[in-house]
Design an enzyme around this catalytic site. Structure first.
Site, mmCIF file in Angstrom:
data_model
loop_
_atom_site.group_PDB
_atom_site.id
_atom_site.type_symbol
_atom_site.label_atom_id
_atom_site.label_comp_id
_atom_site.label_asym_id
_atom_site.label_seq_id
_atom_site.Cartn_x
_atom_site.Cartn_y
_atom_site.Cartn_z
ATOM 1 N N HIS A 62 32.893 35.163 32.966
ATOM 2 C CA HIS A 62 31.436 35.228 32.971
ATOM 3 C C HIS A 62 30.797 33.886 33.301
ATOM 4 C CE1 HIS A 62 31.269 39.312 31.360
ATOM 5 N NE2 HIS A 62 32.189 38.960 30.487
ATOM 6 N N HIS A 118 23.841 26.797 27.708
ATOM 7 C CA HIS A 118 23.895 27.330 26.352
ATOM 8 C C HIS A 118 24.910 26.543 25.534
ATOM 9 C CE1 HIS A 118 22.563 31.578 27.894
ATOM 10 N NE2 HIS A 118 21.547 30.722 27.794
#
Length: 269
Positions: A62, A118
């Site tokens: 991902h 993130h």
């Protein structure tokens, strides 16, 4: 069939029930509708100044994920617990040089940015991520959207990260270099949400940085993984709050010292 579904976000709920629930991330933050929360104070960072253990970089299917090997923690910021940093990763777009088109996950007033960082933290009293996702406040993620990247030539390398699960080690940098100056971290948005990858567990206290950073990327590097962001999810009945440090200002030119190019050169050498 299952493998293909994992790369099609709209199909995730067929495999992971939580991906179809009502408190999903990312979201579009509408600044005219956010509410001031006077309890959202500045963060306190522990261990962000120096890291000594090598970082592990990985293609997890991902994103480019960097697993952290030692303790760095955040407190305050209206968090009810202390949280330990476990990993960080990026989301980006495509169109030629990677990151040159909108690839952030969160948007602000409908505007998406080139990339999004993130930094994932787990509640200190929980022993694993598997345990953390069982709690609504099990994880705390600091998200920072990024302005248009600055092209920076770096040596071309053979692409090893194309292989799912590929891991390499690199010398660590200060985690502090990942985030804007602490004085800018008094201004942020807060809401309750989820992981943005399967299984989309609604276990995340989200802090979205209101000061997008400036990142560098390679003009030579070709990264097979592109557009690794989840589409915007409905806000539903949730409320987005903003911190009490005054009005959110336009994007600042805060320099992200640790560069995408640096990470990618490490991965591809």
């Amino acid at each position: 069939h299952v493998t293909l579904l994992l790369f099609v976000p709209r199909q995730w709920k067929q495999l992971f029930a939580e991906c179809g629930k009502d408190s999903q991330s990312p979201i579009n933050i509408v600044t005219s509708k956010v509410k001031m929360d006077w309890n959202l104070k500045p963060f306190t960072f522990e261990g962000y100044e120096k890291q000594t253990a090598k970082w592990v970089l990985e293609n997890d299917g991902h994103s480019v994920k960097v697993t952290l090997q030692e303790s760095a923690k955040i407190t305050d910021g209206s968090l009810n617990s202390k949280y330990k940093a476990t990993q960080f990763h990026f989301h980006w777009g495509s169109h030629g040089n990677w990151g040159s088109s909108p690839g952030s996950e969160h948007s602000i007033d409908g505007e998406r940015y080139a990339m999004e960082l993130h930094i994932v933290h787990r509640r200190e009293d929980l022993s694993s991520d598997a345990e953390a996702v069982k709690h609504k406040d099990g994880l705390a993620v600091l998200g920072a959207v990024s302005n248009k990247p600055v092209p920076t030539p770096v040596p071309d390398r053979s692409s090893l990260l194309v292989f799912l699960g590929k891991k390499v080690q690199m010398e660590p940098l200060a985690l502090k270099s990942l985030i804007p100056h602490e004085k800018n971290l008094t201004r942020y948005y807060r809401y309750a949400g989820s992981l943005t990858t399967p299984g989309c567990n609604e276990a995340v206290v989200w802090t979205v940085q209101a000061f997008p950073t400036t990142v560098f990327f390679s003009t030579n590097l070709s990264l097979p993984m592109m557009d690794n962001f989840r589409p915007i999810q409905p806000l539903g009945n949730r409320t987005v709050y903003k911190s009490s440090a005054g009005a959110i200002l336009p994007p600042a030119k805060a320099l992200l010292v640790i560069t995408i190019a640096y990470l990618m050169v490490t991965l591809f050498q």
